[in-house]
Design a protein around this motif. Structure first.
Motif, PDB file in Angstrom:
ATOM      1  N   CYS A  38       0.815  -1.219   0.000  1.00 12.91           N
ATOM      2  CA  CYS A  38       0.000   0.000   0.000  1.00 12.91           C
ATOM      3  C   CYS A  38       0.844   1.263   0.000  1.00 12.91           C
ATOM      4  O   CYS A  38       0.416   2.288  -0.495  1.00 12.91           O
ATOM      5  N   GLY A  39       2.022   1.212   0.602  1.00  9.45           N
ATOM      6  CA  GLY A  39       2.886   2.388   0.645  1.00  9.45           C
ATOM      7  C   GLY A  39       2.453   3.442   1.644  1.00  9.45           C
ATOM      8  O   GLY A  39       3.060   4.513   1.723  1.00  9.45           O
ATOM      9  N   CYS A  43      -1.039  -1.806   5.383  1.00  6.60           N
ATOM     10  CA  CYS A  43      -1.185  -3.250   5.152  1.00  6.60           C
ATOM     11  C   CYS A  43      -0.167  -4.124   5.875  1.00  6.60           C
ATOM     12  O   CYS A  43      -0.416  -5.304   6.097  1.00  6.60           O
ATOM     13  N   GLY A  44       0.997  -3.593   6.178  1.00  9.25           N
ATOM     14  CA  GLY A  44       1.995  -4.385   6.900  1.00  9.25           C
ATOM     15  C   GLY A  44       2.808  -5.342   6.053  1.00  9.25           C
ATOM     16  O   GLY A  44       3.673  -6.054   6.577  1.00  9.25           O
ATOM     17  N   CYS A  46       5.167  -4.748   4.263  1.00 12.59           N
ATOM     18  CA  CYS A  46       6.551  -4.288   4.199  1.00 12.59           C
ATOM     19  C   CYS A  46       7.248  -4.371   5.561  1.00 12.59           C
ATOM     20  O   CYS A  46       8.304  -3.777   5.744  1.00 12.59           O
ATOM     21  N   CYS A  58       7.873   0.871   4.369  1.00  8.72           N
ATOM     22  CA  CYS A  58       7.455   1.850   3.353  1.00  8.72           C
ATOM     23  C   CYS A  58       7.420   3.257   3.924  1.00  8.72           C
ATOM     24  O   CYS A  58       7.322   4.227   3.178  1.00  8.72           O
TER      25      CYS A  58
HETATM   26  S1  FES Z   1       3.429  -1.346   2.065  1.00 12.95           S
HETATM   27 FE1  FES Z   1       1.594  -1.440   3.205  1.00 12.95          FE
HETATM   28  S2  FES Z   1       2.279  -0.877   5.195  1.00 12.95           S
HETATM   29 FE2  FES Z   1       4.032  -0.590   3.990  1.00 12.95          FE
END
Ligand code: FES
Ligand code: FES
Lengths: 173, 737
Positions: A38-39, A43-44, A46, A58
């Motif tokens: 998600c950046g 979402c976690g 990363c 991210c």
């Molecule tokens: S890419 Fe989703 S929390 Fe970092």
């Protein structure tokens, strides 16, 4: 810029200090186990550790890391798999598997600070990691198995829901 | 073929497998397979390679986007081959219709379509080994049998590994169909067992197995910016300024095709106009988007407004008949005229997005004479065909490597991002990885069509369901033909069961791209029909389960031997099983309720019971869900169960608060903060029971999804007395906690 990743120092010469650790890992260092979902810290996928604390890579600019040590999914196992990774296989947690590196890093960090977490503690620690495929019940079961294992009990005493014949309990790397 | 080796894959290994026709993708699965042995390999058929050291390599033909077919399909081969699963390595098959037929992931069809073929492949390879063994040992073939990866000669007590015979076995003629005997189910060692996903070991180690992980030498990184108002194309952009940014190698306009894309999977060569930014790493490209300014030509763009579509649809759905008749059986007019009671309800569902966790990406290398792509497409064959058409190249000039995908749910059925990557690569003259941002993924999906149902039912004096009308209002790009996922499905309960039925459709014009979302069509019909049936049971003063059982009518398989047709015997069995498991009818405290839903889709008969509680603030806790299904023979019990658990979570996730809204042709939601996915604390306890079944297997990826919403909404009604008639339930003020 020097960054310590999985116990090794990496020179990231000329890297943009704004670059999130996520993209540096993936594109500059070649460690692609850490995933982009998600950046925006939703979402976690990363999740990595910064000095043993799970963070969203991210959201972590390279320039802010300083001398803190980064651990990624590739650095979690030693000679044998981490008990969380073992439990993830034993419970056949993954569907697509895309979220699982982040899930495992969050779970392993939880067990490091709290080897015997309550259901509420598990929910709290894992709420930041989305699994779009919906493997949550297996994630909980795997964490409980790994927790039992970490407390010195035999893996097989706790029972798990996949064939033991598929899993010898010591998967070497 | 490009000359470069795939990231993590040694050139030597690549050549070795290519020569056996098993060219590898970039997957870590294949990397593992090649790393484990360097013993000579023997190709028995397109699916089976056995190395001289006994390692067995089985090709997985269809894309795996999380549905588990890279485990399930090789298991079917391994069962008939009588392979020791621990010695099996799974690799991803090349995309090649001549050897592997239709290679796609959709419709829960992988297992169902390949069941006979893969059993035959496994059995034929086993037969070739046994014939070689018979020759080598000088004994009659009929005296030989197998144990996992071993040939046995019981009369002499002799035994040896498959490996002893595989080199000679490759010289054997391939046995014709009918020359091999397939196993009886009672002899299965592997099928129906809980087998760990073939990719599990790579997944927990973070090995590079996903589309986003592919890397080839000299690869550049690209992002592609499209017009938020879908179908708009770029006029001008501040390209010089963007090109001057650090790490940026190029920025250019792709004129592209004006207007929204269609979901024409096999034919569409639509490339949306946009601005490509190519950089030395992903971050530089992403960061440059902040500087980029584009002036768009929106003359052909969508002007959709979801609120306006909804208002029109709700009005239309108040009529029990629509513009186009789809089905008219019995005498619905008479049934309604003679009814003791007539009930009407309107049900509504919104646009939703797939939100698979891995945003689209593709590595492409386009030259004047060839295109090579690495992609997690669910339809790699269509990727190949449409690339050939787009670049006006022969099909042989297009190489598509399948790579594991981080979720699909129907999103990866379309290949527009593959074409975008190939076009950008052509411009650069280098391999390019195109990475979509999450925001791109949410803004440019092929969304699930919204659907609105004007339902009407006739009840007799005794409370029997005698007539049924369903006016389905949905969307269409041309205002006439239903968009994909917005149409009518056949073999339906209750439509085919109730004596007097009228089904009709009205299509509203909409330019927003729509497509298949897990259990397409079924996922909205199930909610409307199964909720309405509960309303009818209440109105008839009957217990829901009994009403449903009676409504299923006589014992009947509507098209015998067609697994895709409803079988009311199987339907009743799953309803009986799930209500038994859930303790249907038991007393519950105030504010708690049980709800039941049944649906037949994708050849699977599935019934579900949900237990929920609802508080005064309309907060809904989904405590537990029971699922009972008849999927025929279960291939991988762990995998099938995982799909079912995931379907329940997906169902709760979608019904809670997922909706896509559209204003002036642009999607309003941008990321997960506005499009929430269910998280672990909200996830219910899930119990899955697969009934023992003599039928052939059907797929597990989709059929458990449709009953989730009605089971939960019926449970909410039981708990608090409020009927939910729109999804997501947040629109009626409910919140899943
Ligand atoms: S890419 Fe989703 S929390 Fe970092
Ligand atoms: S396994 Fe697919 S997102 Fe978690």
């Amino acid at each position: 810029m020097q960054v310590s990743i999985n116990g090794k120092s990496h020179e990231l010469a000329g890297a943009d200090p704004d670059m999130p650790l996520l993209w540096a890992l993936r594109d500059l260092v070649g460690l692609v186990g850490t995933k982009y979902g998600c950046g925006v810290a939703q979402c976690g996928a990363c999740t990595v550790w910064l000095d043993d604390v799970p963070i969203r890579s991210c959201q972590m600019p390279l320039g802010a890391i300083k001398d803190r040590a980064v651990t990624t999914i590739e650095g979690l196992a030693g000679d044998i798999l981490h008990p969380v990774q073992e439990a993830w296989i034993a419970h056949d947690v993954a569907q697509c598997g895309y979220c699982q590196a982040g899930q495992i890093m969050s779970a392993a960090a939880l067990l490091k600070s709290n080897p015997n977490p309550s259901s509420e503690a598990i929910e709290g620690a894992m709420a930041g990691n989305i699994c779009r495929c919906g493997t949550y019940s297996r994630i909980v079961a795997a964490i409980q198995t790994a927790s039992t294992r970490l407390q010195g009990l035999s893996f097989y005493e706790v029972g798990h829901d996949t064939t033991e014949s598929q899993f010898d309990g010591k998967v070497s790397v | 073929m490009s000359t470069g080796a795939v990231h993590g894959l040694k050139r030597r290994d690549f050549i070795r497998y290519s020569s056996f026709g098993l060219a590898l993708g970039s997957g870590g699965i294949s990397v593992v397979a090649t790393a484990k042995t360097s013993a000579p390999a023997n190709l028995l058929n397109p699916y089976v390679v056995i190395h001289d050291d006994g390692r067995i390599v089985i090709a997985a033909p269809n894309p795996d986007v999380g549905q588990g077919v890279n485990t399930a399909l090789p298991m079917i081969v391994a069962e008939e081959l009588d392979a020791d699963w621990k010695a099996v390595e799974v690799i991803l098959a090349p995309i090649d219709a001549n050897r592997f037929g239709a290679q796609f992931a959709g419709g829960s069809l992988s297992v169902r379509n390949r069941w006979n073929e893969l059993r035959q492949m496994g059995a034929a390879a086993r037969e070739m080994i046994l014939r070689s063994a018979a020759q080598q040992w000088g004994v009659p073939r009929v005296e030989l049998t197998t144990q996992p990866s071993m040939v046995l000669h019981p009369p002499s007590g002799r035994s040896a590994s498959f490996a002893e015979f595989v080199a000679a076995a490759t010289e054997q003629p391939v046995p014709a169909d009918g020359e091999v005997v397939l196993k009886a189910r009672s002899d299965y060692r592997l099928l129906g067992q809980r087998i760990v996903n073939a990719a599990a070991s790579d997944i927990v180690r973070g090995r590079p197995i996903f589309g986003i992980d592919v890397s080839v030498p000299e690869m550049l990184y690209a992002t592609y910016v499209k017009c938020p108002q879908i179908g708009g194309v770029p006029k001008t952009a501040n390209l010089a300024e963007v090109k001057g940014l650090a790490g940026i190698l190029d920025a250019f306009i792709i004129a592209g095709d004006a207007g929204p894309p269609s979901f024409d999977l096999s034919k569409s060569i639509h490339v949306a106009g946009g601005v490509a930014i190519v950089a030395s790493n992903t971050w530089a490209a992403i960061k440059a988007r902040r500087t980029l300014k584009v002036e768009w030509d929106i003359s052909s763009a969508s002007t959709d407004d979801s609120a306006a579509i909804e208002a029109k649809a709700l009005k239309a759905a108040e009529r029990a008949t629509g513009e186009r008749e789809v089905k008219n059986s019995g005498d619905p007019e008479a049934a309604f005229a003679n009814a003791k009671r007539v009930l009407s309800s309107v049900y509504a569902t919104d646009f939703i997005s797939h939100a698979q966790l891995e945003p689209q990406s593709c590595v492409a290398h386009t030259t004047a004479t060839a295109v090579e792509v690495w992609t997690s497409s669910q339809t790699p064959g269509y990727a190949q065909a449409t690339l050939a058409k787009l670049f006006e190249l022969p099909a042989e000039a297009i190489t598509v490597h399948q790579v594991r995908g981080g979720g699909g749910f129907g999103r990866r059925l379309s290949n527009e991002y593959v074409r975008e990557a190939a076009v950008i690569s052509k411009h650069m003259g280098k391999p390019v990885k195109l990475q979509w941002m999450r925001e791109d993924d949410m803004a440019f999906d092929f969304y699930r069509s919204p659907a609105y149902f004007g339902l009407q039912a006739a009840l007799s004096e005794s409370g029997e369901l005698t007539g049924w009308r369903n006016h389905v209002v949905s969307v269409s790009s041309d205002g006439e033909e239903a968009n994909y996922g917005a149409g009518y499905r056949g073999y339906n309960f209750p439509d085919d069961v109730i004596p007097n039925v009228h089904i009709s459709q009205t299509m509203l014009a909409s330019k927003t791209p729509t497509g298949a979302w897990r259990a397409p069509i079924s996922n909205v019909y199930a909610f409307a029909e199964q909720s309405f049936l509960h309303e009818l049971a209440e109105a008839a003063g009957q217990e829901h389960r009994e009403f449903l059982m009676a409504a299923l009518g006589e014992d009947k398989w509507f098209k015998p031997d067609d697994l895709a047709s409803l079988n009311t015997v199987r339907a009743r069995e799953v309803i009986a099983a799930v209500t038994r498991a859930a303790g249907w009818g038991r007393g519950l405290p105030e504010g708690r309720g049980l709800g039941l839903g049944f649906f037949f889709s994708h050849a699977g008969h599935v019934a579900e019971v949900a237990e929920v509680s609802v508080n005064a603030d309309k907060q809904v806790t989904v405590h537990e869900v029971w699922v009972a299904a008849d999927l025929g023979q279960i291939v991988n019990l762990s995998g099938a169960e995982n799909q079912f658990q995931g379907s329940v979570v997906d169902g709760v996730s979608a019904l809670a608060d997922q909706r896509i809204s559209i204003r002036s042709g642009a999607i309003e939601q941008t990321n997960f903060h506005q499009y929430p996915l269910l998280r672990l604390p909200q996830s219910p306890k899930i119990n899955v029971e697969f009934l023992a079944s003599d039928y052939p297997p059907s797929g597990a990826g989709e059929p458990a999804l449709p009953p989730v919403a009605p089971a939960i909404c019926n449970a909410v009604y039981a708990a608090c007395g409020e009927r939910i008639r729109s999804l997501p339930i947040s629109r009626a003020g409910f919140q899943v906690v």
